[in-house]
Structures are given as C-alpha cells and as structure tokens.
Design a protein around this motif. Sequence first.
Motif, PDB file in Angstrom:
ATOM      1  N   MET A 129       0.824  -1.199   0.000  1.00  0.00           N
ATOM      2  CA  MET A 129       0.000   0.000   0.000  1.00  0.00           C
ATOM      3  C   MET A 129       0.865   1.258   0.000  1.00  0.00           C
ATOM      4  SD  MET A 129      -3.222  -0.935   2.474  1.00  0.00           S
ATOM      5  CE  MET A 129      -3.980   0.649   2.104  1.00  0.00           C
ATOM      6  N   ILE A 130       1.928   1.235   0.781  1.00  0.00           N
ATOM      7  CA  ILE A 130       2.835   2.379   0.801  1.00  0.00           C
ATOM      8  C   ILE A 130       3.534   2.533  -0.540  1.00  0.00           C
ATOM      9  CG2 ILE A 130       5.016   3.197   1.787  1.00  0.00           C
ATOM     10  CD1 ILE A 130       4.039   2.111   4.490  1.00  0.00           C
ATOM     11  N   ALA A 131       3.968   1.421  -1.128  1.00  0.00           N
ATOM     12  CA  ALA A 131       4.680   1.480  -2.404  1.00  0.00           C
ATOM     13  C   ALA A 131       3.814   2.080  -3.506  1.00  0.00           C
ATOM     14  CB  ALA A 131       5.145   0.079  -2.806  1.00  0.00           C
ATOM     15  N   ALA A 132       2.499   1.917  -3.393  1.00  0.00           N
ATOM     16  CA  ALA A 132       1.578   2.447  -4.411  1.00  0.00           C
ATOM     17  C   ALA A 132       1.199   3.900  -4.158  1.00  0.00           C
ATOM     18  CB  ALA A 132       0.315   1.594  -4.465  1.00  0.00           C
ATOM     19  N   GLY A 133       1.593   4.452  -3.012  1.00  0.00           N
ATOM     20  CA  GLY A 133       1.163   5.796  -2.641  1.00  0.00           C
ATOM     21  C   GLY A 133       2.033   6.892  -3.229  1.00  0.00           C
ATOM     22  N   ARG A 134       1.393   7.989  -3.584  1.00  0.00           N
ATOM     23  CA  ARG A 134       2.087   9.186  -4.073  1.00  0.00           C
ATOM     24  C   ARG A 134       1.439  10.400  -3.416  1.00  0.00           C
ATOM     25  NH1 ARG A 134       4.591   5.526  -5.372  1.00  0.00           N
ATOM     26  NH2 ARG A 134       5.642   5.019  -7.346  1.00  0.00           N
ATOM     27  N   GLY A 135       1.897  10.737  -2.223  1.00  0.00           N
ATOM     28  CA  GLY A 135       1.288  11.836  -1.486  1.00  0.00           C
ATOM     29  C   GLY A 135      -0.123  11.537  -1.022  1.00  0.00           C
ATOM     30  N   ASP A 136      -0.456  10.267  -0.853  1.00  0.00           N
ATOM     31  CA  ASP A 136      -1.828   9.867  -0.546  1.00  0.00           C
ATOM     32  C   ASP A 136      -2.205  10.019   0.925  1.00  0.00           C
ATOM     33  OD1 ASP A 136      -2.105   9.181  -3.184  1.00  0.00           O
ATOM     34  OD2 ASP A 136      -1.786   7.032  -2.881  1.00  0.00           O
ATOM     35  N   ALA A 163      15.049   1.675   1.324  1.00  0.00           N
ATOM     36  CA  ALA A 163      14.091   1.757   0.216  1.00  0.00           C
ATOM     37  C   ALA A 163      12.672   1.888   0.744  1.00  0.00           C
ATOM     38  CB  ALA A 163      14.214   0.532  -0.682  1.00  0.00           C
ATOM     39  N   GLY A 164      12.359   1.176   1.826  1.00  0.00           N
ATOM     40  CA  GLY A 164      11.037   1.272   2.428  1.00  0.00           C
ATOM     41  C   GLY A 164      10.763   2.655   2.985  1.00  0.00           C
ATOM     42  N   MET A 165      11.753   3.246   3.621  1.00  0.00           N
ATOM     43  CA  MET A 165      11.579   4.595   4.168  1.00  0.00           C
ATOM     44  C   MET A 165      11.440   5.630   3.055  1.00  0.00           C
ATOM     45  SD  MET A 165      11.275   4.521   7.419  1.00  0.00           S
ATOM     46  CE  MET A 165      10.216   3.110   7.003  1.00  0.00           C
ATOM     47  N   ARG A 166      12.149   5.437   1.962  1.00  0.00           N
ATOM     48  CA  ARG A 166      11.994   6.362   0.837  1.00  0.00           C
ATOM     49  C   ARG A 166      10.612   6.221   0.199  1.00  0.00           C
ATOM     50  NH1 ARG A 166      18.192   5.611  -1.469  1.00  0.00           N
ATOM     51  NH2 ARG A 166      19.062   7.405  -0.338  1.00  0.00           N
ATOM     52  N   ALA A 167      10.101   4.992   0.140  1.00  0.00           N
ATOM     53  CA  ALA A 167       8.750   4.789  -0.381  1.00  0.00           C
ATOM     54  C   ALA A 167       7.719   5.452   0.529  1.00  0.00           C
ATOM     55  CB  ALA A 167       8.457   3.298  -0.521  1.00  0.00           C
ATOM     56  N   THR A 168       7.926   5.366   1.837  1.00  0.00           N
ATOM     57  CA  THR A 168       7.025   6.006   2.790  1.00  0.00           C
ATOM     58  C   THR A 168       7.073   7.525   2.644  1.00  0.00           C
ATOM     59  OG1 THR A 168       7.332   4.171   4.340  1.00  0.00           O
ATOM     60  CG2 THR A 168       6.440   6.215   5.236  1.00  0.00           C
ATOM     61  N   PHE A 169       8.264   8.062   2.459  1.00  0.00           N
ATOM     62  CA  PHE A 169       8.434   9.496   2.225  1.00  0.00           C
ATOM     63  C   PHE A 169       7.595   9.937   1.025  1.00  0.00           C
ATOM     64  CE2 PHE A 169      10.539  13.264   0.613  1.00  0.00           C
ATOM     65  CZ  PHE A 169      10.979  13.938   1.743  1.00  0.00           C
TER      66      PHE A 169
END
Length: 226
Positions: A129-136, A163-169
């Motif tokens: 879910m986080i990987a699919a997010g873009r400012g969501d 990589a996970g933290m960058r995706a969360t960012f």
Amino acid sequence: MIPWKLIDTADVPGGGAQLRLMQRGNEFTIKLGQNELMSSRLFGSEEALATLSCFRIKALPAPRLLIGGLGMGFTLRAALKVLGPQARVTVAELVPAVIAWARGPMAELSGASLADPRVTIREADVVRMIAAGRGDYDAILLDVDNGPQGLTRKSNDALYDLAGMRATFTALSPAGVLAVWSSGPDDRFAARLRQAGFVAEEIRIRATGARGGARHVIWIATRPAQ
C-alpha cells in the motif's frame, strides 16, 4: 491464579510463523513462540503512537491516515479520539485472523472503532500500500511486527529498510508525519530515517502509559513541507 487459555492460532502469510491468541480472565495476549507481541495490559505506547502523530494533522480539513497493523485496536481507537469527523483512516492488516479476533473474542478492546464510518479495514500488506502511494496520506503509523528489528516475517525488513523509508516518504503529503513503534531503540533505523529525507525525533514511552514498566520507542518523522 487463573491459567492462560489458548483461543486460536493463525499462520503469518509468507512468514512461516504462527501467532497464538491467549486469554486469562479479561486479559489477552498475542504470542509468537515465547515472545509476547502485544498484550491488553500494556498498550500505553500503542496509544501514544496515535496521539503523538494525529495531533500534528488534526487541524487539516480531512486528514488521511494509514495504520499498518491492527493489533488489538488500541492505536486505531486512540487515533479516532483525536481526529475529527472528516478524517479517513485506513488500517492495513496482513493476518486475516487478527481482524477476526478484533471482531470476535477481543471485540470489547476495539469497541466501536471497527464500525466507525471514518474507518476502512483492509486485509492487505502495508508495504504494498505504501509502495503504491504518491502523497496519498497525511500520516502513516507503523505498528508492524516488533518494530524495525522484526520477528514474524523476513519480508517486513522491506518496510523498514532505506528503500522502504523512501517509499514512505513518497507516500506522504508534504509536511506529512510518519510514526513508527518499536520494542526498543535502533540507531541504524534512526539514521535511515534521516537518510530518506525525514526530520526525525526518537521518543521513549512507557509500555503501561504510567510510571514503571518497560520502555518502548516511537519515532516521529516529518516529511519537510518543501
């Protein structure tokens, strides 16, 4: 003394591990082997995870919150107490049985939170879910596994690595807040937060929410507004 009783077991998808729901009187615990992952006696730090982060976004007209891990529902309940009627809260829980336990034997712990119109419960991997997010999301709360040093599932490392933290960012809105629960400190994880671009603060919280008892760690990390 009242003995512990096994209520149910559940396999962790892709983890090769089994969770056990135990009950003693009005008390519940979820264990992995001999490790206690969560307890209905010790939830002060889970509530703090929600309150420390949600107070930072409550002034938004319609804050969007993602919670990774339902657990016993303490984080969700605390978040709903802070956020207003226009908030939208999504809870991602990987283990279907944990959702069933929250609606069944542990229903008193979660109260009416699972039926709150602001809440959507998804049987899903929060990593995806986080990987699919873009400012969501305006805030992301992670109470997954045992924190950055996980126990239940090797693939949870992808949530807490760089990589996970960058995706969360990326999944957070500007000025968005990431809150991470951990059973203990982790200097390397704190460094990864900063490396990913967050402004991070480490907070020690007592598990009981009162004096005495074990201390857990919560990181509050903010994505800069610019």
